[in-house]
Design a protein around this motif. Structure first.
Motif, PDB file in Angstrom:
ATOM      1  N   ASN A  83     -20.108  10.194  13.741  1.00 13.53           N
ATOM      2  CA  ASN A  83     -20.872   9.910  14.949  1.00 13.53           C
ATOM      3  C   ASN A  83     -22.155   9.174  14.594  1.00 13.53           C
ATOM      4  O   ASN A  83     -22.846   9.555  13.653  1.00 13.53           O
ATOM      5  CB  ASN A  83     -21.229  11.199  15.694  1.00 13.53           C
ATOM      6  N   GLY A  84     -22.444   8.150  15.362  1.00 12.12           N
ATOM      7  CA  GLY A  84     -23.691   7.409  15.220  1.00 12.12           C
ATOM      8  C   GLY A  84     -24.317   7.278  16.588  1.00 12.12           C
ATOM      9  O   GLY A  84     -23.964   6.386  17.353  1.00 12.12           O
ATOM     10  N   GLY A  85     -25.201   8.194  16.930  1.00 16.88           N
ATOM     11  CA  GLY A  85     -25.762   8.190  18.281  1.00 16.88           C
ATOM     12  C   GLY A  85     -24.687   8.589  19.267  1.00 16.88           C
ATOM     13  O   GLY A  85     -24.076   9.636  19.151  1.00 16.88           O
ATOM     14  N   LYS A  86     -24.408   7.705  20.219  1.00 19.15           N
ATOM     15  CA  LYS A  86     -23.383   7.991  21.226  1.00 19.15           C
ATOM     16  C   LYS A  86     -22.050   7.351  20.872  1.00 19.15           C
ATOM     17  O   LYS A  86     -21.132   7.361  21.686  1.00 19.15           O
ATOM     18  CB  LYS A  86     -23.862   7.484  22.590  1.00 19.15           C
ATOM     19  N   ARG A  87     -21.949   6.790  19.682  1.00 18.26           N
ATOM     20  CA  ARG A  87     -20.723   6.104  19.276  1.00 18.26           C
ATOM     21  C   ARG A  87     -20.063   6.811  18.106  1.00 18.26           C
ATOM     22  O   ARG A  87     -20.733   7.380  17.253  1.00 18.26           O
ATOM     23  CB  ARG A  87     -21.037   4.670  18.854  1.00 18.26           C
ATOM     24  N   ARG A  88     -18.738   6.739  18.054  1.00 14.00           N
ATOM     25  CA  ARG A  88     -17.983   7.247  16.915  1.00 14.00           C
ATOM     26  C   ARG A  88     -17.444   6.039  16.156  1.00 14.00           C
ATOM     27  O   ARG A  88     -16.856   5.144  16.745  1.00 14.00           O
ATOM     28  CB  ARG A  88     -16.839   8.150  17.364  1.00 14.00           C
ATOM     29  N   TYR A  89     -17.669   6.037  14.852  1.00 17.68           N
ATOM     30  CA  TYR A  89     -17.206   4.969  13.970  1.00 17.68           C
ATOM     31  C   TYR A  89     -16.024   5.474  13.149  1.00 17.68           C
ATOM     32  O   TYR A  89     -16.039   6.609  12.673  1.00 17.68           O
ATOM     33  CB  TYR A  89     -18.338   4.518  13.033  1.00 17.68           C
ATOM     34  N   TRP A  90     -15.022   4.623  12.980  1.00 18.57           N
ATOM     35  CA  TRP A  90     -13.797   4.962  12.261  1.00 18.57           C
ATOM     36  C   TRP A  90     -13.565   4.002  11.107  1.00 18.57           C
ATOM     37  O   TRP A  90     -13.848   2.805  11.235  1.00 18.57           O
ATOM     38  CB  TRP A  90     -12.597   4.893  13.194  1.00 18.57           C
ATOM     39  N   CYS A  91     -13.014   4.513  10.029  1.00 19.57           N
ATOM     40  CA  CYS A  91     -12.645   3.671   8.894  1.00 19.57           C
ATOM     41  C   CYS A  91     -11.318   4.151   8.324  1.00 19.57           C
ATOM     42  O   CYS A  91     -11.141   5.348   8.072  1.00 19.57           O
ATOM     43  CB  CYS A  91     -13.731   3.713   7.822  1.00 19.57           C
ATOM     44  N   LEU A  92     -10.389   3.240   8.141  1.00 18.01           N
ATOM     45  CA  LEU A  92      -9.108   3.498   7.501  1.00 18.01           C
ATOM     46  C   LEU A  92      -9.060   2.643   6.241  1.00 18.01           C
ATOM     47  O   LEU A  92      -9.162   1.417   6.322  1.00 18.01           O
ATOM     48  CB  LEU A  92      -7.948   3.106   8.426  1.00 18.01           C
ATOM     49  N   ASN A  93      -8.950   3.285   5.092  1.00 19.70           N
ATOM     50  CA  ASN A  93      -8.775   2.565   3.838  1.00 19.70           C
ATOM     51  C   ASN A  93      -7.336   2.752   3.369  1.00 19.70           C
ATOM     52  O   ASN A  93      -6.794   3.863   3.409  1.00 19.70           O
ATOM     53  CB  ASN A  93      -9.740   3.057   2.755  1.00 19.70           C
ATOM     54  N   LEU A  94      -6.725   1.645   2.958  1.00 22.75           N
ATOM     55  CA  LEU A  94      -5.342   1.639   2.479  1.00 22.75           C
ATOM     56  C   LEU A  94      -5.343   1.226   1.022  1.00 22.75           C
ATOM     57  O   LEU A  94      -5.955   0.220   0.660  1.00 22.75           O
ATOM     58  CB  LEU A  94      -4.523   0.674   3.319  1.00 22.75           C
ATOM     59  N   VAL A 136       0.845  -1.199   0.000  1.00 19.60           N
ATOM     60  CA  VAL A 136       0.000   0.000   0.000  1.00 19.60           C
ATOM     61  C   VAL A 136       0.880   1.250   0.000  1.00 19.60           C
ATOM     62  O   VAL A 136       1.996   1.243   0.521  1.00 19.60           O
ATOM     63  CB  VAL A 136      -0.987   0.027   1.195  1.00 19.60           C
ATOM     64  N   VAL A 137       0.363   2.309  -0.624  1.00 18.94           N
ATOM     65  CA  VAL A 137       1.114   3.562  -0.721  1.00 18.94           C
ATOM     66  C   VAL A 137       0.271   4.766  -0.309  1.00 18.94           C
ATOM     67  O   VAL A 137       0.777   5.871  -0.217  1.00 18.94           O
ATOM     68  CB  VAL A 137       1.672   3.783  -2.147  1.00 18.94           C
ATOM     69  N   SER A 138      -1.019   4.546  -0.081  1.00 19.93           N
ATOM     70  CA  SER A 138      -1.912   5.663   0.233  1.00 19.93           C
ATOM     71  C   SER A 138      -2.916   5.248   1.295  1.00 19.93           C
ATOM     72  O   SER A 138      -3.101   4.064   1.566  1.00 19.93           O
ATOM     73  CB  SER A 138      -2.647   6.125  -1.028  1.00 19.93           C
ATOM     74  N   TYR A 139      -3.559   6.255   1.872  1.00 21.37           N
ATOM     75  CA  TYR A 139      -4.557   5.979   2.902  1.00 21.37           C
ATOM     76  C   TYR A 139      -5.620   7.071   2.914  1.00 21.37           C
ATOM     77  O   TYR A 139      -5.450   8.153   2.362  1.00 21.37           O
ATOM     78  CB  TYR A 139      -3.904   5.890   4.293  1.00 21.37           C
ATOM     79  N   GLY A 140      -6.715   6.762   3.591  1.00 22.07           N
ATOM     80  CA  GLY A 140      -7.752   7.720   3.928  1.00 22.07           C
ATOM     81  C   GLY A 140      -8.332   7.282   5.258  1.00 22.07           C
ATOM     82  O   GLY A 140      -8.598   6.092   5.455  1.00 22.07           O
ATOM     83  N   LEU A 141      -8.496   8.197   6.187  1.00 25.94           N
ATOM     84  CA  LEU A 141      -9.040   7.891   7.511  1.00 25.94           C
ATOM     85  C   LEU A 141     -10.173   8.852   7.796  1.00 25.94           C
ATOM     86  O   LEU A 141     -10.046  10.055   7.571  1.00 25.94           O
ATOM     87  CB  LEU A 141      -7.950   8.046   8.582  1.00 25.94           C
ATOM     88  N   ALA A 142     -11.287   8.317   8.277  1.00 24.92           N
ATOM     89  CA  ALA A 142     -12.448   9.164   8.554  1.00 24.92           C
ATOM     90  C   ALA A 142     -13.222   8.605   9.735  1.00 24.92           C
ATOM     91  O   ALA A 142     -13.102   7.431  10.082  1.00 24.92           O
ATOM     92  CB  ALA A 142     -13.348   9.240   7.332  1.00 24.92           C
ATOM     93  N   SER A 143     -14.036   9.471  10.321  1.00 24.49           N
ATOM     94  CA  SER A 143     -14.906   9.037  11.414  1.00 24.49           C
ATOM     95  C   SER A 143     -16.255   9.724  11.279  1.00 24.49           C
ATOM     96  O   SER A 143     -16.386  10.739  10.596  1.00 24.49           O
ATOM     97  CB  SER A 143     -14.280   9.370  12.771  1.00 24.49           C
TER      98      SER A 143
END
Length: 154
Positions: A141-152, A132-139
């Motif tokens: 909020n869903g109610g009282k929870r925070r969801y995270w995703c990292l794509n490589l 892998v040479v690149s990434y994207g990270l995002a979050s």
């Protein structure tokens, strides 16, 4: 389609941040429009992800606006469904260039999320992949929870 009043503002913002329309894909341009219009900003994960990679002899990754848009869509989707999963990876994000994906729920900060992934063998392996040479990270909020995703991406 972007409205006439927005296009000069978007072009100006893209130029200020070093983006050149001729060098970015339509998806990246659309993601930039969403970020500009809605005021979302990408988390600054390069130091965290790249510091971890550097400590293990891996080269740094560059922030990809395509991977960022894919990660943001993933995080929003999980938050909207209140579900931690990889739904859409094989059908959407993989075909768009993502080679690996980490998801998480509960951490309020990116540092907490990265630390959680470091302690998980599979997530750790993804962050240290050599293909892998690149990434994207995002979050999101869903109610009282925070969801995270990292794509490589490759």
């Amino acid at each position: 389609m972007l409205g006439i009043p927005l296009r000069p503002r978007l072009d100006s913002a893209l130029h200020r941040h070093g983006w050149r329309k001729s060098r970015i894909m339509k998806l990246e341009y659309a993601a930039a429009a969403i970020i500009l219009v809605l005021g979302f900003a990408a988390p600054v994960a390069a130091d965290t992800v790249n510091s971890f990679r550097q400590a293990h002899g891996r080269p740094p990754l560059h922030l990809s606006h395509t991977m960022q848009a894919l990660a943001q869509h993933c995080a929003y989707s999980m938050a909207a469904r209140n579900s931690l999963d990889h739904a859409g990876f094989l059908t959407e994000r993989g075909p768009a260039g993502a080679r690996a994906e980490n998801v998480a729920m509960g951490c309020a900060t990116e540092s907490c999320t990265i630390d959680m992934w470091k302690r998980s063998a599979g997530h750790r392996a993804n962050m240290l992949r050599r293909d892998v040479v690149s990434y994207g990270l995002a979050s999101a909020n869903g109610g009282k929870r925070r969801y995270w995703c990292l794509n490589l991406g490759g």
